[in-house]
Design a protein around this motif. Sequence first.
Motif, mmCIF file in Angstrom:
data_model
loop_
_atom_site.group_PDB
_atom_site.id
_atom_site.type_symbol
_atom_site.label_atom_id
_atom_site.label_comp_id
_atom_site.label_asym_id
_atom_site.label_seq_id
_atom_site.Cartn_x
_atom_site.Cartn_y
_atom_site.Cartn_z
ATOM 1 N N LEU A 32 0.689 -1.471 -0.126
ATOM 2 C CA LEU A 32 -0.002 0.188 0.026
ATOM 3 C C LEU A 32 0.894 1.411 -0.028
ATOM 4 C CD1 LEU A 32 -3.205 0.136 -0.096
ATOM 5 C CD2 LEU A 32 -2.961 0.744 2.363
ATOM 6 N N GLU A 33 1.803 1.084 0.963
ATOM 7 C CA GLU A 33 2.946 2.421 0.987
ATOM 8 C C GLU A 33 3.390 2.526 -0.275
ATOM 9 O OE1 GLU A 33 3.739 5.398 3.321
ATOM 10 O OE2 GLU A 33 2.527 3.580 4.067
ATOM 11 N N VAL A 78 -2.868 12.741 -3.477
ATOM 12 C CA VAL A 78 -2.891 11.154 -3.748
ATOM 13 C C VAL A 78 -3.282 10.637 -2.177
ATOM 14 C CG1 VAL A 78 -1.283 9.342 -3.909
ATOM 15 C CG2 VAL A 78 -0.905 11.232 -5.419
ATOM 16 N N ASP A 79 -2.955 10.897 -1.287
ATOM 17 C CA ASP A 79 -3.603 10.454 0.057
ATOM 18 C C ASP A 79 -5.165 10.335 -0.189
ATOM 19 O OD1 ASP A 79 -1.137 9.642 1.084
ATOM 20 O OD2 ASP A 79 -1.029 11.411 2.325
ATOM 21 N N LYS A 135 2.258 9.038 -6.065
ATOM 22 C CA LYS A 135 2.918 10.464 -5.685
ATOM 23 C C LYS A 135 4.126 10.597 -6.697
ATOM 24 C CE LYS A 135 2.239 10.538 -0.586
ATOM 25 N NZ LYS A 135 3.010 10.062 0.581
ATOM 26 N N VAL A 162 -6.199 7.785 -2.652
ATOM 27 C CA VAL A 162 -6.040 6.296 -2.134
ATOM 28 C C VAL A 162 -7.020 5.960 -0.943
ATOM 29 C CG1 VAL A 162 -4.483 4.686 -1.099
ATOM 30 C CG2 VAL A 162 -3.685 6.227 -2.794
ATOM 31 N N LYS A 163 -7.140 6.938 -0.137
ATOM 32 C CA LYS A 163 -8.071 6.603 1.034
ATOM 33 C C LYS A 163 -9.480 6.489 0.597
ATOM 34 C CE LYS A 163 -5.941 8.182 5.013
ATOM 35 N NZ LYS A 163 -5.730 9.743 5.973
ATOM 36 N N ALA A 205 1.204 15.124 -2.710
ATOM 37 C CA ALA A 205 0.941 13.760 -1.716
ATOM 38 C C ALA A 205 -0.214 13.953 -1.032
ATOM 39 C CB ALA A 205 2.145 14.129 -0.586
ATOM 40 N N ARG A 253 1.440 4.280 -2.844
ATOM 41 C CA ARG A 253 1.173 5.441 -2.568
ATOM 42 C C ARG A 253 2.481 6.375 -3.203
ATOM 43 N NH1 ARG A 253 -0.669 6.189 3.475
ATOM 44 N NH2 ARG A 253 -2.392 5.131 2.522
ATOM 45 N N ASP A 254 3.570 5.715 -2.858
ATOM 46 C CA ASP A 254 4.724 6.422 -3.155
ATOM 47 C C ASP A 254 4.743 6.335 -4.668
ATOM 48 O OD1 ASP A 254 5.750 6.754 -0.716
ATOM 49 O OD2 ASP A 254 7.056 5.058 -0.615
#
Lengths: 175, 249
Positions: A138-139, A169-170, A146, A173-174, A166, A142-143
């Motif tokens: 997931l991380e 994107v957060d 971004k 993604v959420k 960022a 996200r990276d």
Amino acid sequence: MATEATDVVEKAGPGMPQLDFSTFPNQIFWLVLTLIAIYLILSRVALPRIGAVLAERQGTITNDIAKAEELKQQAVEAEEAYNRALAEARAEAQRIAAEARAEIQADLDAAIAKADAEIAAKAAESEKAIADIRAGALESVRDVAKDTAAEIVAALGGKADAKTVAAAVDARVKG
Amino acid sequence: MATPAEGGGLAFDPMKQFEVKPLFGGDVINWYTPTNVTLWLFLAILAVTALMVLTTSKRAMVPTRGQSMAELAYGFVYKMVEDVTGKDGIKYFPYIMTLFLFILMANFLGLIPMSFTTTSHIAVTAVMGFGVFIAVTILGFVKNGASFLSLFWVSSAPLALRPILAIIELISYFVRPVSHSIRLAGNMMAGHAVLKVFAGFAQVAAIAPIAIFGVIAIYGLEVLVSAIQAYVFTILTCVYLKDALHPHH
């Protein structure tokens, strides 16, 4: 003919010889002697002997029957003892079998429990690893998102503010 | 003389076989003279000894044929005495056995051709018949005293009939020895005389086959009669003995 007949009569004496009384003393004397002789032979020798033989045989037969009865009783007792031993042996065998079965069952239960515990531990571990991997993934997503978003924004001619990208994107993604 | 004459004068005498003759010649018959009676009585003793003593000499537990015959005779008479007279008659068993075996053997010996039948003589049977009668009567009085006379007093009959019955019983009691002895002698004598008559007829060729068949048939019958008469004499002796021991009806 007539003389012949009288001849016969004269020779035969007076009719039946049975009624010739002159011979009676003689017959009676010898008869009494005979009867006494037979009585003595019978009562002194024959009858006691035969009586003894018959009594002895009766005794032997009675003894033999008693002996046979005893042997039969013994045979019955022996059979009973044999049956009893057989029943005991059978019960013992059953008891041993039941014990063995219980022991095996206990061992089996312990082994199963242990295996279950191991399996549970392994499963938990694996789950944790999976969760870690999933979190890592997931991380990374996200990276990557971004970086990609920043590149895309840059390519499109915008000026990418890393902080804003960022946050966007957060939020995506959420969402 | 010996050839059969046409007129029916056959040269035979059926009663000649019963004549008492001195054994060693002579004509005088004193009371001590050994006669053919003596010889055949002696043979009867030998026959009884052979049956009862020689066969049992081994005292075998499993009897031989001879020993079983002796045991059979013993058991037969013993049971007869016990059944008829009861337990207290057993002590007279040897006497009754003596009578039975003597009569049986004398009867059978008489069936041997050319032999002399001692039991066909009334002198012989009367001694036994009256001997039994006197012995039994004395025994009855000794055992029971005057109550022996109740044998003649039929207490189960109506009172009015009792005196008449007593007379009849008394007569029948005193006729017993006569019938007892004449029955045996008569049977023996008649049978042997008939045998002799048939044998005499066998001299005539024409009827010889029938006569010889008759001899065989009568001989068979006589064997039966010999045994039966010995049995009858014995069982009647037992019955008389029972009356002496238990005179009450």
